[in-house]
Scaffold this motif. Structure first.
Motif, mmCIF file in Angstrom:
data_model
loop_
_atom_site.group_PDB
_atom_site.id
_atom_site.type_symbol
_atom_site.label_atom_id
_atom_site.label_comp_id
_atom_site.label_asym_id
_atom_site.label_seq_id
_atom_site.Cartn_x
_atom_site.Cartn_y
_atom_site.Cartn_z
ATOM 1 N N GLY A 270 23.127 34.046 -19.663
ATOM 2 C CA GLY A 270 22.560 34.776 -20.792
ATOM 3 C C GLY A 270 21.159 35.290 -20.527
ATOM 4 N N GLY B 291 33.921 42.091 -19.532
ATOM 5 C CA GLY B 291 34.483 41.452 -20.711
ATOM 6 C C GLY B 291 33.934 40.083 -21.018
ATOM 7 N N THR B 292 32.632 39.904 -20.967
ATOM 8 C CA THR B 292 32.012 38.620 -21.305
ATOM 9 C C THR B 292 31.314 38.729 -22.659
ATOM 10 O OG1 THR B 292 29.871 39.091 -20.282
ATOM 11 C CG2 THR B 292 31.598 38.245 -18.840
ATOM 12 N N GLU B 293 30.935 37.573 -23.172
ATOM 13 C CA GLU B 293 30.217 37.547 -24.452
ATOM 14 C C GLU B 293 28.743 37.853 -24.285
ATOM 15 O OE1 GLU B 293 29.511 32.691 -24.259
ATOM 16 O OE2 GLU B 293 30.659 33.582 -25.903
ATOM 17 N N HIS B 294 28.290 37.935 -23.039
ATOM 18 C CA HIS B 294 26.877 38.195 -22.774
ATOM 19 C C HIS B 294 26.609 39.696 -22.657
ATOM 20 C CE1 HIS B 294 26.193 33.933 -22.152
ATOM 21 N NE2 HIS B 294 27.192 33.895 -21.278
ATOM 22 N N VAL C 287 25.707 35.719 -15.849
ATOM 23 C CA VAL C 287 26.890 35.069 -16.399
ATOM 24 C C VAL C 287 27.243 33.809 -15.612
ATOM 25 C CG1 VAL C 287 29.363 35.336 -16.867
ATOM 26 C CG2 VAL C 287 27.805 37.255 -17.242
ATOM 27 N N ALA D 33 26.868 40.206 -16.030
ATOM 28 C CA ALA D 33 27.776 40.832 -16.999
ATOM 29 C C ALA D 33 27.829 42.336 -16.783
ATOM 30 C CB ALA D 33 27.304 40.524 -18.412
ATOM 31 N N GLU E 276 30.204 47.666 -20.623
ATOM 32 C CA GLU E 276 31.496 48.166 -21.088
ATOM 33 C C GLU E 276 31.647 49.634 -20.693
ATOM 34 O OE1 GLU E 276 33.922 46.540 -22.372
ATOM 35 O OE2 GLU E 276 32.859 44.621 -22.471
#
Length: 213
Positions: free
Chosen positions: A151, A167-170, A176, A198, A201
């Motif tokens: 993060g 496709g990570t939440e970070h 990551v 990360a 997108e």
């Protein structure tokens, strides 16, 4: 001849009288000032040259002293740096030992048998203690770990991106996954932390890592 003698005797009192009148007419103190300044007045230009030479020598002396002081400071700084960073190559090799200890801890903790086998738990504790001791020795010699946490923003000055993770939440451009920890020795980078970052997108596969701060 008697006429010339009489003529000289006649002119002598007038000449003495004229000289007396001239001296009397001279302003008070001018004669004494002229007598006192006589030798120095002629030496005036020489005195000015001497003063200029003295001023130039003083300036040179100040410059030489300043240069010597700067040289001394540089030598002290170089000596301190040589002492501080002399063990950089050895420390860099020792990082591999720290990496192996950390990998061993991770393997032992992930082992399904660790929950049941007391011997495995003891081994984990022993390896963790060894790692802590090694890191303590590193710190004592000016080596500190700079491993980022997941993060954290990717820092190209301290981190090395090994791959991108889509496709990570970070947020994109943040750490990551950490492959190997990073370390500093003094104010220098001993080894960059090797991380996964990360992926933005919609970014093309195989594109460069977004490291914009």
């Amino acid at each position: 001849m008697s006429d010339d003698k009489n003529k000289n005797e006649t002119e002598t009192p007038e000449t003495a009288e004229n000289l007396a009148e001239t001296l009397a007419a001279e302003p008070a103190g001018q004669g004494e000032a002229r007598d006192a300044a006589g030798p120095d007045a002629a030496a005036g230009p020489d005195a000015a040259m001497l003063e200029a030479e003295i001023a130039e020598l003083k300036d040179r002396l100040l410059r030489v002293s300043a240069e010597m002081e700067n040289t001394r400071k540089r030598a002290e700084r170089d000596k301190a740096d040589a002492t501080r960073y002399a063990a950089a190559n050895f420390a860099r090799d020792m990082l591999q030992v720290a990496d192996n200890l950390r990998r061993a801890i991770g393997t032992l903790k992930d082992d399904e048998r660790a929950a049941a086998a007391e011997s495995v738990k003891a081994m984990v504790e022993g390896v963790e203690m060894t790692e802590r001791q090694l890191l303590s020795i590193f710190e004592r010699h000016g080596i500190r770990e700079i491993t980022p946490q997941p993060g954290e923003r990717f820092d190209p000055n301290l981190h090395e991106a090994m791959f991108e993770v889509p496709g990570t939440e970070h947020p994109a451009g943040t750490v990551v996954h950490v492959l190997e920890g990073g370390y500093m020795i003094g104010e220098r980078l001993l080894r960059a932390a090797r991380v996964g970052v990360a992926k933005a997108e919609g970014a093309a596969t195989g594109g460069n890592v977004d490291t914009t701060a």
